[in-house]
Enzyme design. Sequence first.
Site, PDB file in Angstrom:
ATOM      1  N   ASP A  53      -1.596   5.755  -5.127  1.00  0.00           N
ATOM      2  CA  ASP A  53      -1.910   4.813  -4.062  1.00  0.00           C
ATOM      3  C   ASP A  53      -2.228   3.413  -4.591  1.00  0.00           C
ATOM      4  O   ASP A  53      -3.341   3.153  -5.039  1.00  0.00           O
ATOM      5  CB  ASP A  53      -3.098   5.375  -3.268  1.00  0.00           C
ATOM      6  CG  ASP A  53      -3.477   4.505  -2.086  1.00  0.00           C
ATOM      7  OD1 ASP A  53      -2.817   3.476  -1.857  1.00  0.00           O
ATOM      8  OD2 ASP A  53      -4.441   4.861  -1.402  1.00  0.00           O
ATOM      9  N   THR A  81      -5.399   1.557  -3.086  1.00  0.00           N
ATOM     10  CA  THR A  81      -6.762   1.986  -3.397  1.00  0.00           C
ATOM     11  C   THR A  81      -7.143   1.437  -4.766  1.00  0.00           C
ATOM     12  O   THR A  81      -6.377   1.538  -5.719  1.00  0.00           O
ATOM     13  CB  THR A  81      -6.850   3.522  -3.375  1.00  0.00           C
ATOM     14  OG1 THR A  81      -6.836   3.957  -2.010  1.00  0.00           O
ATOM     15  CG2 THR A  81      -8.126   4.019  -4.025  1.00  0.00           C
ATOM     16  N   THR A  82      -8.322   0.879  -4.856  1.00  0.00           N
ATOM     17  CA  THR A  82      -8.725   0.222  -6.095  1.00  0.00           C
ATOM     18  C   THR A  82      -9.068   1.220  -7.192  1.00  0.00           C
ATOM     19  O   THR A  82      -8.754   0.999  -8.358  1.00  0.00           O
ATOM     20  CB  THR A  82      -9.951  -0.666  -5.821  1.00  0.00           C
ATOM     21  OG1 THR A  82      -9.659  -1.486  -4.686  1.00  0.00           O
ATOM     22  CG2 THR A  82     -10.269  -1.549  -7.008  1.00  0.00           C
ATOM     23  N   THR A 116      -8.443   3.144  13.001  1.00  0.00           N
ATOM     24  CA  THR A 116      -9.904   3.229  12.912  1.00  0.00           C
ATOM     25  C   THR A 116     -10.343   3.313  11.459  1.00  0.00           C
ATOM     26  O   THR A 116      -9.740   4.034  10.665  1.00  0.00           O
ATOM     27  CB  THR A 116     -10.406   4.474  13.674  1.00  0.00           C
ATOM     28  OG1 THR A 116      -9.930   4.391  15.007  1.00  0.00           O
ATOM     29  CG2 THR A 116     -11.920   4.525  13.668  1.00  0.00           C
ATOM     30  N   GLY A 166      -0.252   4.063  -0.106  1.00  0.00           N
ATOM     31  CA  GLY A 166      -1.072   5.111   0.478  1.00  0.00           C
ATOM     32  C   GLY A 166      -1.092   5.104   1.994  1.00  0.00           C
ATOM     33  O   GLY A 166      -1.915   5.791   2.604  1.00  0.00           O
ATOM     34  N   TYR A 226       1.994  11.085   1.860  1.00  0.00           N
ATOM     35  CA  TYR A 226       1.589  10.169   0.807  1.00  0.00           C
ATOM     36  C   TYR A 226       2.571  10.393  -0.346  1.00  0.00           C
ATOM     37  O   TYR A 226       3.386  11.326  -0.327  1.00  0.00           O
ATOM     38  CB  TYR A 226       0.167  10.491   0.349  1.00  0.00           C
ATOM     39  CG  TYR A 226      -0.826  10.474   1.481  1.00  0.00           C
ATOM     40  CD1 TYR A 226      -1.277   9.273   2.005  1.00  0.00           C
ATOM     41  CD2 TYR A 226      -1.281  11.661   2.048  1.00  0.00           C
ATOM     42  CE1 TYR A 226      -2.156   9.244   3.058  1.00  0.00           C
ATOM     43  CE2 TYR A 226      -2.161  11.651   3.109  1.00  0.00           C
ATOM     44  CZ  TYR A 226      -2.592  10.437   3.619  1.00  0.00           C
ATOM     45  OH  TYR A 226      -3.450  10.410   4.667  1.00  0.00           O
ATOM     46  N   GLY A 267     -13.878   3.323   8.636  1.00  0.00           N
ATOM     47  CA  GLY A 267     -15.223   3.852   8.547  1.00  0.00           C
ATOM     48  C   GLY A 267     -16.219   3.034   9.326  1.00  0.00           C
ATOM     49  O   GLY A 267     -17.084   3.564  10.008  1.00  0.00           O
ATOM     50  N   SER A 268     -16.109   1.724   9.252  1.00  0.00           N
ATOM     51  CA  SER A 268     -17.117   0.873   9.879  1.00  0.00           C
ATOM     52  C   SER A 268     -16.514  -0.010  10.959  1.00  0.00           C
ATOM     53  O   SER A 268     -17.096  -1.018  11.335  1.00  0.00           O
ATOM     54  CB  SER A 268     -17.771  -0.010   8.814  1.00  0.00           C
ATOM     55  OG  SER A 268     -16.771  -0.759   8.164  1.00  0.00           O
ATOM     56  N   ASP A 315       0.817  -1.203   0.000  1.00  0.00           N
ATOM     57  CA  ASP A 315       0.000   0.000   0.000  1.00  0.00           C
ATOM     58  C   ASP A 315       0.855   1.259   0.000  1.00  0.00           C
ATOM     59  O   ASP A 315       1.376   1.656   1.046  1.00  0.00           O
ATOM     60  CB  ASP A 315      -0.899  -0.043   1.239  1.00  0.00           C
ATOM     61  CG  ASP A 315      -1.828   1.142   1.324  1.00  0.00           C
ATOM     62  OD1 ASP A 315      -2.041   1.815   0.294  1.00  0.00           O
ATOM     63  OD2 ASP A 315      -2.365   1.390   2.422  1.00  0.00           O
TER      64      ASP A 315
END
Length: 481
Positions: A307, A310-311, A155, A116, A279, A157-158, A114
């Site tokens: 990044d 990130t897809t 942390t 990112g 980044y 988002g969900s 990653d």
Amino acid sequence: MIAPMLPISLLLASLVAATPQPAIVSERGYTMPLTRRTNPRVFASEDEAGVWLQDIANKLVVKYNGTITPSDTNGSPSKRAQGTNLLVNQNADSSYYGSLAVGTPAQAFQVILDTGSSDLWLLSSNCQRGCAAVVPFDGTSSSTFNNLSTPFKITYGSGAASGYLVQDVVQMAGFQVPKQTFAVVNSVTSDLLNSPVSGLLGLAFQSIASSRAVPFWQALVQGGAWDQPLMSFVLTRFGNQARANTLEPGGQFTMGFVDPTMYTGDIVYTNIPAGQQSYWLIPMTGISVQGVPVSLGSTGPVNVAIDTGTTLIGGPSSAIAAIFAQIPGSQPGSGNTAGYWLYPCKTQVTVALTFGGQSWSISPSDFQLAAVSSTTCTGAFFELNMGGSAPSWIIGDTFLKNVVSVYRFNPPSVGFANLSSTAQGLSNINAPVPTPTLGLSPVGPGGKNGGKNGGIDHSWNIIQLAALLSALAVGALNVLV
Ligand SMILES: *[C@@H]1O[C@H](CO)[C@@H](O)[C@H](O)[C@H]1NC(C)=O
Ligand SMILES: *[C@@H]1O[C@H](CO)[C@@H](O)[C@H](O)[C@H]1NC(C)=O
Ligand SMILES: *[C@@H]1O[C@H](CO)[C@@H](O)[C@H](O)[C@H]1NC(C)=O
């Protein structure tokens, strides 16, 4: 400190079971009817697509909302060298992972690579929640393990992943950092990792590391371990192949050099603005759609994050709208597809991004993300409105599949080059999935250059590989003392 860094690809990996058969049940218990046409992701309804799409967007926002805190430096000299890690493409271009080994004797892990984020973390053998399906790291069986016992939390988002910081020897592609600080995670609130992936290797700068530790790659380059102070990625494309397996060959990650067989022409570098090493952030000077320039929504260049974790590609609403304004019949999504745009699947859309004077095209099949009906598709560009110090654009794999991307420490810059026919040939559905590599050449259960395991069940051989890798590691290593 909490700095959310999870790439959306991890979420994708757990939600999208990218096999050609319908009715796949994910580890989260969602039933996702999924059929392949010429494009991989066809949802039964706009709602189903929307849930998936919104999750992608949320994860990205959270990932880029971290705090940037400069910290100390590290690194020490050693022999110079080059290393290559063969990658695996998971779930039709959703994520790309490679392999590293930790501890003494070495335990092998598959990790998302990653650019990112900047932390290395692995699931712990003490893992209590959300981690059942993956190979965990067991510090107690490593003679070089040092438990720093510092709490660590990321942390999302969900949900969240938490654990503590430790140190141990980390090896990858023939390189070694003897006392790498990383996190072992023992609680994950949702299924954030999809087997066989055990964690994540952050390849951005230390300034955005939640752990504040010097990232593995940065320890190597600052220690002079590499022939050239750069790393590179070639990422394969299977999202447009109807018969693609869940796991396919992913391309390659190199440290210390760029493989000359992977590109043609020049590598064109764009400098990171002075003092902005966080980044991999570079100024983008333009975007065109079907050859027509569109407004970036600002005067002058905008800094975008490059990044690999990130897809898709996220940018400001106004710029995304300007892109789709060039596509007849397109309209903004609503409800669960809010933030995305819909357009007629039959339209072949070519978007090109310009850095400096050089434009790089995204193939129409990468632009076409998913079909929400037989005639309507979503594009791979979506609206990202984060504000603050976060980058306004995140340029992920949708773009990076189309180039060789090079991440240069000094001078700090990102380079792109055209893929060679050899590199393009890596997106070959008949090729075997690479097995983990530690040294300069692939290793696996089939011996040097790997066994053919058909690409689907990659997890069965992890234990075997761990033993094999620890046996093979010593001879191939360039030790960073
Ligand atoms: C490391 O320290 C943490 C926090 O004290 C503890 O929970 C964990 O069990 C320790 N792990 C090992 C392998 O000793
Ligand atoms: C990359 O390929 C395109 C299309 O062939 C070409 O126009 C462009 O000049 C190439 N870029 C570089 C840097 O070689
Ligand atoms: C970013 O984080 C801040 C505080 O940490 C929070 O108030 C804000 O809502 C977050 N923004 C997004 C888009 O998540």
